[in-house]
Structures are given as C-alpha cells and as structure tokens.
Design an enzyme around this catalytic site. Structure first.
Site, mmCIF file in Angstrom:
data_model
loop_
_atom_site.group_PDB
_atom_site.id
_atom_site.type_symbol
_atom_site.label_atom_id
_atom_site.label_comp_id
_atom_site.label_asym_id
_atom_site.label_seq_id
_atom_site.Cartn_x
_atom_site.Cartn_y
_atom_site.Cartn_z
ATOM 1 C CG ASP A 1 -1.560 1.229 1.563
ATOM 2 O OD1 ASP A 1 -2.229 1.755 0.660
ATOM 3 O OD2 ASP A 1 -1.408 1.743 2.699
ATOM 4 C CG ASP B 1 -1.700 7.687 0.862
ATOM 5 O OD1 ASP B 1 -0.641 8.155 0.415
ATOM 6 O OD2 ASP B 1 -2.821 7.933 0.367
ATOM 7 C CG ASP C 1 -5.021 11.776 -2.042
ATOM 8 O OD1 ASP C 1 -4.256 12.125 -2.965
ATOM 9 O OD2 ASP C 1 -5.810 10.826 -2.144
ATOM 10 C CG ASP D 1 -7.917 4.000 -2.567
ATOM 11 O OD1 ASP D 1 -8.275 3.588 -3.681
ATOM 12 O OD2 ASP D 1 -8.340 3.529 -1.496
ATOM 13 C CG ASP E 1 -2.498 2.247 6.461
ATOM 14 O OD1 ASP E 1 -2.286 2.217 5.235
ATOM 15 O OD2 ASP E 1 -3.304 3.044 6.991
HETATM 16 MG MG LIG Z 1 -2.745 3.168 3.468
#
Ligand SMILES: [Mg+2]
Length: 255
Positions: free
Chosen positions: A28, A30, A39, A116, A198
């Site tokens: 992942d 972030d 973001d 994302d 996470d």
């Molecule tokens: Mg994340």
C-alpha cells in the site's frame, strides 16, 4: 494465493513452498510506504495552510478521487504550481524503516503498489527516494498535469462489487489481476505473496492470500485491528501468516 470464491475453490490451500523462486511484495502507499497520507498532505498548500471546508466537507458524499480533483482545481486557482506540489510531496517522510526495506528487497521479489493515491504523487515520491525503477507495476488512479499546470486525476475504476474497498479501486481485484496476468502469460507463478498495508481497504486482498503468504499490518493502524477481529471470530478466513510492524526494515527478515 487462494483461488477466488468465483473459482469455487475457496478452501484450497496454496502448495507449501519454503523457498519459491518467484515472490511478490505488495505495498500500500499512504501510511505504509510514506508515513502519512499523500492526498491530505498537499492540503497545506491551500490558503492559510488548509483547503476550504466547502471542499473537505464533501468527504463521504463524493467519490474520493472527485473530491481530490476539487482540491487540485482549488490549488490551481490559488496559483499553486506543479513544482510546489511536487516539492511538497518530496518533503514527505517515508514510514520508519521503509527506505531500508525498499533498498534491500531480494531480487526474486517483484514489487507492486496498490494505492488510492494517484500516479503523479506515487511516481514522484519513489523517484525522490531512488526506487521507482524497482517497482514492477503501480495500480492507482491515473493522473497528470495538464498544459495549464492543473493536476487532473481520474478514478482507476468505478466498482460496486466490493464494499470493503473504495469505489475507485478494489485492492483485492487489483492483486488478482496482477497475479493472473503474470501466470496467464506464462511468465511467472508466484510461490509467495507478501502484503504490507495499514487501512481497512487493505483487508480485501488479505482474504485472497493463502497459507504460504504473509500479511504485515502496520502496528496501531486499522488493518491490524480488523485482522484481530476476524481472527477472534472466523480464524480460517485469514490463512496467511500475520506479523505487525512498527519498523518496516523488520519485514526484510521474512522475505
Ligand atoms: Mg494506506
């Protein structure tokens, strides 16, 4: 990896393979590769170090990618340049130990990112830290600066089949897409998949992993909590080994 439910082989176990030739490390981005959220990190470029409430309050009503487009439109109207956005991203810290992990992943591991965030953010941060070329594929929302210097982001997809993930990206589907694509072309069959994340949306791909795979939830974050809940109720739903991490360099000893 486990076969998907659609394949009718939900309980089939991955063949034990202590030292498989080809392995896959899935990251992942972030709060996993970077310590914070890319973001919301750039929101500080707005007037008085924030973006207007009229934009941020749409969280939950709008697709996240569309909300971020409103943020980028606002920043552009405020005169924020591509360089300012990229410099802001370059100043983000990686998660503890992540640099050591990324620089030392064994060569038999392909690395992919499923996130994302967006393509511009992820590529710039990876280039800043000198590891972009090591990443085999990035599944994220496409983005680019247009000729006026406005950042334009579009959803990776718009899906309704998975209610764990965001509508713009089902992380389990993305993982399956990559594994199937590699196997389908006859190029590579992964003997082991290692997933590091996470958030709640990182739970979806965890259901697709088998006994020979491993999950590394970041300690103190939502994914760890959700996995513990599942393990208390339906232990068999998570088949992979689970090891929480605070310092990502400790993941190296499991690769
Ligand atoms: Mg994340």
């Amino acid at each position: 990896m486990k076969k998907s439910k659609a394949g009718g082989s939900k309980h089939r176990k991955a063949a034990p393979n202590k030292s498989p030739d080809a392995c896959l490390l899935v990251l992942d981005f972030d709060h996993t590769v970077v310590d914070k959220n890319t973001d919301t990190f750039v929101w500080k470029l707005g007037e008085n170090g924030k973006i207007p409430d009229s934009i941020s309050s749409a969280h939950g009503e709008k697709l996240w990618t569309h909300l971020m487009q409103d943020v980028f439109d606002y920043l552009h109207q405020q005169g924020c340049t591509p360089k300012q956005i990229l410099d802001c991203l370059a100043s983000m810290k990686l998660a503890p130990g992540m640099d050591t992990l990324l620089y030392n992943v064994p060569e038999n591991y392909d690395i992919i990112i499923i996130s994302d965030s967006n393509a511009v953010f992820i590529q710039h941060i990876l280039e800043t830290h000198g590891v972009f070329d090591r990443i085999a594929h990035i599944f994220t929302n496409p983005a680019n600066f247009d000729e006026d210097g406005r950042l334009v982001v579009t959803p990776f997809t718009e899906q309704t089949a998975c209610d764990i993930c965001e509508k713009n990206l089902c992380k389990g589907d993305a993982l399956k897409m990559h594994v199937d694509r590699m196997a389908g072309t006859g190029r590579k069959k992964y003997g082991r998949v290692v997933y590091v994340g996470d958030g709640l949306n990182d739970l979806c791909p965890c259901f697709k992993l088998g006994k020979n795979d491993a999950i590394f939830p970041r300690s103190g974050f939502r994914l760890e909590e959700e996995i513990k809940k599942i393990q208390r109720k339906k232990k068999e739903e998570i088949q992979a080994e689970v090891v929480a991490w605070q310092d990502a360099s400790t993941i190296l000893e499991y690769l």
